[in-house]
Design a protein around this motif. Sequence first.
Motif: not given
Lengths: 229, 247
Positions: B175-181, B197-202, B231-235
Amino acid sequence: MSQGKAQSLLVSSVTLKIVMAITGVAMVGFVVIHMLGHLIVFQGRVAYNDYAEFLQGLGGLKWIARFGLLGMIGAHIAAATALTNRNQRARPEGYVKLRSRRTTFAAKSMWFAGLAIFFALLYHLAHFTLGWVDAEQYTWIDEFGRHDLYSHFVISFEDPRILGTYLAFVVFVCMHLSHGVTSMFKTMGLSRGRFTKPIEMIGPVVAIILFLGFAAPPLACMMGVVTAG
Amino acid sequence: MKIKLTVWRQRNRNAQGAFKDYEVEASPDMSFLEMFDVLNESLISKGEEPVAFDHDCREGICGACSMVINGSPHGPRQGTTTCQLHMRSFQDGDHIVVEPWRARAFPIIKDLVVDRSSFDRIQQAGGYITVNTGAPQDANAIPIGKAEADEAFDYAACIGCGACVAACPNASAMLFTASKVAHLSLLPQGAPERRDRVRRMVTAMDGEGFGGCTNHGECSAACPKEIGQDAITLLNREFMRAGVSAK
Ligand code: FES
């Protein structure tokens, strides 16, 4: 491709979830068709054995479907094992107490229910596909000289032990899917905004429909609504 | 009001921790942290080591406070940080168990204080946008739809407290990572770096040893900013989009 990119796309936890979801969709599709097939029992011996003959007659297609499903099951279990290991390592020291507010029993028992389904599936295949259980029934033939799957089905479920284990199997499948189907939509990025609420419902609804569809034919056999005579 | 406390005490990162019982005389108007201040004053006057706990703004915006109170991160009140939780949410004579966030990626530093620098590293991996320095652009130079702006703002409300990890049965930081993404994915300013962004953060999230998301939803239920699972769906969407991109 940079190393970070390759790594995140191949082995990341999100990739594993996508593998779970895609293999899940395929298996749910199979389960739904399988349930519809079962319901043909209500149309009597000829219709049911016709359907069985049709499936057996698919030849190459049948084997593609069988190996395809085996592959899906293998990938689903492999991804689940990798994720579960990761999750267990993520909290080495637990809480004395952790209250759950939103999760469900089904969501918490995905791994256990999945394992139960796997072993029940092996038994189910041994029973109806391979004919290792009640081998004699497997040799029955109907009036057209085909394997009489209809009688095999009906007589089997008149035995309360077989009915009981079968219903338990169905309960595990439905529990697993009540969380799994909704989860699948979320992982595939579809549950959002106005879709969120209906998608929360879709797993439980699919589970209930499957339960009714799978439980009805064997219960009908047990209660004598459908008979082998 | 009399409160019986059972608190996790741990001398340092490597020491073996244990629960210890205390009694505190609190007022219903005190915040939960003020009740701990009272406890600590009495411990200091007795020559004992005060309980270490994280706090900073004490107004629900910094994300420093972090206690699992009777099994719930930030306590029983929906959408409330520990510092904004008041003793009036409890009854006279209540027994309250207080534990630190527990996750491999949040090692305990002392008592109730955990090291959340893993969050900083996830953020640094991609939770930023690149802009030219110099005079700022006019605020209305880039049109952004009202719905997108509102939703992005909901995700931007994340204060990085880590309650999502603490509440998750898998100790997942999704949820934290997804909120940012999700926040940056909805805004034009976030578009240029969206794939990386999404690749590196995951990758960073996985590398820190957090668990994976199994959609329990406990994160959103515990989030003091009530950030939803959308948010997670968006990530997930961003991740798949990056996955099918040739670049
Ligand atoms: S101390 Fe800043 S949010 Fe609680």
